[in-house]
Design a protein around this motif. Structure first.
Motif, mmCIF file in Angstrom:
data_model
loop_
_atom_site.group_PDB
_atom_site.id
_atom_site.type_symbol
_atom_site.label_atom_id
_atom_site.label_comp_id
_atom_site.label_asym_id
_atom_site.label_seq_id
_atom_site.Cartn_x
_atom_site.Cartn_y
_atom_site.Cartn_z
ATOM 1 N N ALA A 50 0.858 -1.188 0.000
ATOM 2 C CA ALA A 50 0.000 0.000 0.000
ATOM 3 C C ALA A 50 0.887 1.228 0.000
ATOM 4 C CB ALA A 50 -0.927 0.005 1.210
ATOM 5 N N ARG A 51 0.349 2.330 -0.484
ATOM 6 C CA ARG A 51 1.121 3.563 -0.516
ATOM 7 C C ARG A 51 0.240 4.735 -0.059
ATOM 8 N NH1 ARG A 51 -0.228 2.467 -5.874
ATOM 9 N NH2 ARG A 51 -1.414 4.148 -6.906
ATOM 10 N N LEU A 52 0.900 5.736 0.495
ATOM 11 C CA LEU A 52 0.244 6.968 0.912
ATOM 12 C C LEU A 52 0.561 8.043 -0.116
ATOM 13 C CD1 LEU A 52 -1.188 8.896 2.934
ATOM 14 C CD2 LEU A 52 1.015 9.093 4.128
ATOM 15 N N GLU A 53 -0.478 8.657 -0.669
ATOM 16 C CA GLU A 53 -0.317 9.726 -1.652
ATOM 17 C C GLU A 53 -0.842 11.031 -1.055
ATOM 18 O OE1 GLU A 53 -2.632 8.370 -4.929
ATOM 19 O OE2 GLU A 53 -1.193 6.822 -5.531
ATOM 20 N N VAL A 54 -0.050 12.107 -1.189
ATOM 21 C CA VAL A 54 -0.416 13.398 -0.613
ATOM 22 C C VAL A 54 -0.307 14.481 -1.673
ATOM 23 C CG1 VAL A 54 0.120 15.115 1.160
ATOM 24 C CG2 VAL A 54 0.430 12.677 1.650
ATOM 25 N N ASP A 55 -1.283 15.390 -1.691
ATOM 26 C CA ASP A 55 -1.291 16.514 -2.625
ATOM 27 C C ASP A 55 -1.642 17.774 -1.833
ATOM 28 O OD1 ASP A 55 -2.612 18.526 -4.454
ATOM 29 O OD2 ASP A 55 -2.025 17.061 -5.959
ATOM 30 N N VAL A 56 -0.760 18.773 -1.890
ATOM 31 C CA VAL A 56 -1.000 20.049 -1.206
ATOM 32 C C VAL A 56 -1.119 21.132 -2.264
ATOM 33 C CG1 VAL A 56 -0.203 21.652 0.567
ATOM 34 C CG2 VAL A 56 0.417 19.222 0.714
ATOM 35 N N ALA A 57 -2.315 21.611 -2.497
ATOM 36 C CA ALA A 57 -2.556 22.606 -3.542
ATOM 37 C C ALA A 57 -2.123 23.983 -3.082
ATOM 38 C CB ALA A 57 -4.041 22.621 -3.906
ATOM 39 N N GLY A 58 -1.446 24.720 -3.967
ATOM 40 C CA GLY A 58 -1.074 26.086 -3.662
ATOM 41 C C GLY A 58 0.325 26.191 -3.105
ATOM 42 N N ALA A 59 1.279 26.618 -3.948
ATOM 43 C CA ALA A 59 2.663 26.768 -3.494
ATOM 44 C C ALA A 59 3.227 28.061 -4.057
ATOM 45 C CB ALA A 59 3.502 25.586 -3.956
ATOM 46 N N PHE A 60 3.849 28.858 -3.203
ATOM 47 C CA PHE A 60 4.472 30.106 -3.625
ATOM 48 C C PHE A 60 5.983 29.980 -3.766
ATOM 49 C CE2 PHE A 60 0.564 31.440 -1.493
ATOM 50 C CZ PHE A 60 0.015 32.275 -2.460
ATOM 51 N N ALA A 61 6.582 29.011 -3.080
ATOM 52 C CA ALA A 61 8.036 28.850 -3.102
ATOM 53 C C ALA A 61 8.375 27.438 -2.657
ATOM 54 C CB ALA A 61 8.710 29.876 -2.193
ATOM 55 N N ASP A 62 9.620 27.045 -2.886
ATOM 56 C CA ASP A 62 10.055 25.703 -2.507
ATOM 57 C C ASP A 62 10.504 25.681 -1.048
ATOM 58 O OD1 ASP A 62 10.602 23.051 -2.748
ATOM 59 O OD2 ASP A 62 12.343 23.268 -4.055
ATOM 60 N N ALA A 63 10.417 24.509 -0.452
ATOM 61 C CA ALA A 63 10.874 24.303 0.923
ATOM 62 C C ALA A 63 10.956 22.809 1.169
ATOM 63 C CB ALA A 63 9.917 24.949 1.930
ATOM 64 N N ALA A 64 11.681 22.433 2.205
ATOM 65 C CA ALA A 64 11.743 21.022 2.603
ATOM 66 C C ALA A 64 10.531 20.721 3.469
ATOM 67 C CB ALA A 64 13.032 20.744 3.368
ATOM 68 N N THR A 72 3.593 17.561 -3.835
ATOM 69 C CA THR A 72 3.057 16.205 -3.860
ATOM 70 C C THR A 72 4.105 15.237 -3.343
ATOM 71 O OG1 THR A 72 3.779 15.859 -6.149
ATOM 72 C CG2 THR A 72 1.524 16.658 -5.822
ATOM 73 N N GLY A 73 3.638 14.066 -2.927
ATOM 74 C CA GLY A 73 4.561 13.041 -2.480
ATOM 75 C C GLY A 73 3.872 11.709 -2.327
ATOM 76 N N THR A 74 4.642 10.645 -2.441
ATOM 77 C CA THR A 74 4.140 9.279 -2.303
ATOM 78 C C THR A 74 5.146 8.466 -1.503
ATOM 79 O OG1 THR A 74 3.005 9.386 -4.432
ATOM 80 C CG2 THR A 74 3.395 7.201 -3.527
ATOM 81 N N ALA A 75 4.649 7.616 -0.620
ATOM 82 C CA ALA A 75 5.530 6.745 0.154
ATOM 83 C C ALA A 75 4.888 5.372 0.300
ATOM 84 C CB ALA A 75 5.805 7.342 1.528
ATOM 85 N N GLU A 76 5.712 4.341 0.137
ATOM 86 C CA GLU A 76 5.231 2.987 0.357
ATOM 87 C C GLU A 76 5.071 2.746 1.862
ATOM 88 O OE1 GLU A 76 4.413 0.840 -2.081
ATOM 89 O OE2 GLU A 76 4.895 2.446 -3.527
ATOM 90 N N LEU A 77 4.009 2.061 2.244
ATOM 91 C CA LEU A 77 3.766 1.765 3.648
ATOM 92 C C LEU A 77 4.318 0.388 4.002
ATOM 93 C CD1 LEU A 77 0.084 2.984 4.120
ATOM 94 C CD2 LEU A 77 2.208 4.281 4.307
ATOM 95 N N ASP A 78 4.792 0.272 5.233
ATOM 96 C CA ASP A 78 5.207 -1.055 5.663
ATOM 97 C C ASP A 78 3.960 -1.903 5.946
ATOM 98 O OD1 ASP A 78 4.230 -0.333 8.202
ATOM 99 O OD2 ASP A 78 6.204 0.289 8.903
ATOM 100 N N GLU A 79 4.187 -3.165 6.234
ATOM 101 C CA GLU A 79 3.060 -4.094 6.387
ATOM 102 C C GLU A 79 2.124 -3.677 7.518
ATOM 103 O OE1 GLU A 79 2.301 -8.871 7.294
ATOM 104 O OE2 GLU A 79 4.300 -8.134 6.732
ATOM 105 N N ALA A 80 2.683 -3.238 8.646
ATOM 106 C CA ALA A 80 1.853 -2.850 9.789
ATOM 107 C C ALA A 80 1.008 -1.628 9.458
ATOM 108 C CB ALA A 80 2.733 -2.578 11.000
ATOM 109 N N SER A 81 1.586 -0.646 8.769
ATOM 110 C CA SER A 81 0.848 0.567 8.420
ATOM 111 C C SER A 81 -0.244 0.269 7.399
ATOM 112 C CB SER A 81 1.806 1.624 7.869
ATOM 113 O OG SER A 81 2.745 2.010 8.856
ATOM 114 N N ALA A 82 0.071 -0.600 6.444
ATOM 115 C CA ALA A 82 -0.939 -0.967 5.456
ATOM 116 C C ALA A 82 -2.105 -1.698 6.109
ATOM 117 C CB ALA A 82 -0.301 -1.840 4.373
#
Length: 351
Positions: A242-256, A281-291
């Motif tokens: 399983a994977r977690l997908e995140v989308d944050v709309a609206g960006a004015f500048a880059d940052a970590a 945006t970002g995506t991360a694979e989940l470990d078995e426990a998180s899934a």
């Protein structure tokens, strides 16, 4: 305790000088509260600022209410704007250029240092440091065209101030900005925000999904749109993983930036976010426990935090953010900073 988003403050040597946000943003600050943290350190500059009688009264009480000084109110306003300004295209609050804010804050800091010597000892940034940041990589010249005459005037004031401080290098640098702006071609710096899109509708393979708002206290200033409900996320089953997908709309500048998924107060997944076309945006694979957790827990019991997720952060609420946005949108033109005037001019030029 009032959240810092509601309390503009100048951290002085041995004291905190506080203002009322509504008064400050309306450009009519009438009073300022001085809370002493080190009476010995504060006494010299407080005497110069308020006089011996008022200083003794404040020292006796550990605090004092004084008529607002415009120099301190101006600096407090700029410091608050640098941290909490709620830029948002959907809310009609323009993004502000950091180089212009740095320049005006440098001038305001120098004015306070002239008002009461020693008041800003150990302050977060000196006029020199702020000016250096403003002009780095040509940022100030690039941002200046909508308000070029005002920028020339402020740089001229800084050149004279640096010269009085025997800072010849910065005096010459400020004078050079003045000269460059006299011959610089017209132009403008534009900020763009791509329209947000919702994640795919729930269906086969979607274990959980939701929508969140960005807590301003958990992210750097000037990076994300300040509107509510700009974060969408989903956990998707993909075969045995399983994977977690995140989308944050609206960006004015880059940052970590990162996003952390939380269940019952405990983090169980983290996603590094990357800047794309007007969004993170970002995506991360989940470990078995998180899934397994995502598959067995209702979406409403999972929360997603963008930015710092630690318990030590004093977060803002939706009510906090709505109140601030209302005050900013009601801000009269005569109270606007240089960066606000530049943003308004650039916006008018676009149409």
């Amino acid at each position: 305790m009032t959240h810092p988003v509601h309390t503009p403050v100048v951290a002085a040597d041995g004291a905190l000088i506080r203002f009322t946000l509504a008064e400050l943003l309306a450009g009519r600050a009438a009073s300022m509260r001085i809370d002493l943290t080190d009476a010995g350190a504060a006494e010299p500059w407080l005497t110069r600022l308020a006089g011996a009688e008022a200083c003794l009264a404040a020292l006796g009480e550990g605090r004092g209410d004084l008529p607002a000084r415009p120099e301190l109110a101006g600096l407090a306003s700029l410091l608050w704007i640098r941290r909490w300004w709620p830029a948002s295209t959907s809310l009609g609050v323009p993004a502000l250029d950091p180089a212009l804010l740095d320049l005006e804050t440098a001038v305001a800091t120098a004015a306070v240092e002239e008002l009461a010597e020693g008041l800003l000892d150990g302050f977060e940034a000196t006029p020199a440091e702020l000016f250096d940041t403003a002009v780095a990589d040509g940022a100030l010249v690039a941002a200046a065209s909508p308000v070029a005459e005002e920028v020339r005037g402020l740089c001229g004031r800084l050149a004279a101030w640096f010269d009085d401080q025997d800072d010849v290098v910065r005096a010459e640098a400020a004078a050079e900005v003045v000269a460059r702006l006299e011959t610089a071609p017209l132009g403008q710096r534009a900020y763009a925000l791509a329209a947000g899109t919702d994640p795919a509708a729930a269906g086969e393979g979607v274990l959980a999904q939701g929508r969140e708002s960005v807590d301003w206290a958990r992210v750097p200033p000037g990076i994300l749109d300040a509107a509510e409900d700009t974060v969408t996320w989903r956990i998707v089953a993909a075969g045995a993983t399983a994977r977690l997908e995140v989308d944050v709309a609206g960006a004015f500048a880059d940052a970590a930036l990162t996003a952390v998924a939380i269940h019952d107060g405990e983090p169980f997944a983290e996603v590094a976010l990357s800047l794309g076309a007007g969004r993170f945006t970002g995506t991360a694979e989940l470990d078995e426990a998180s899934a397994r957790l995502a598959a067995n827990v209702r979406s409403g019991r999972i929360a997603l935090v963008v930015g710092v997720a630690g318990e030590g952060v004093a977060g803002t609420t939706a009510e906090d953010r709505a109140e601030v946005v209302a005050l900013v949108r009601a801000r009269p033109p005569e109270a606007r900073t240089l960066a606000e005037r530049a943003a308004a001019t650039a916006e008018d030029e676009e149409f």
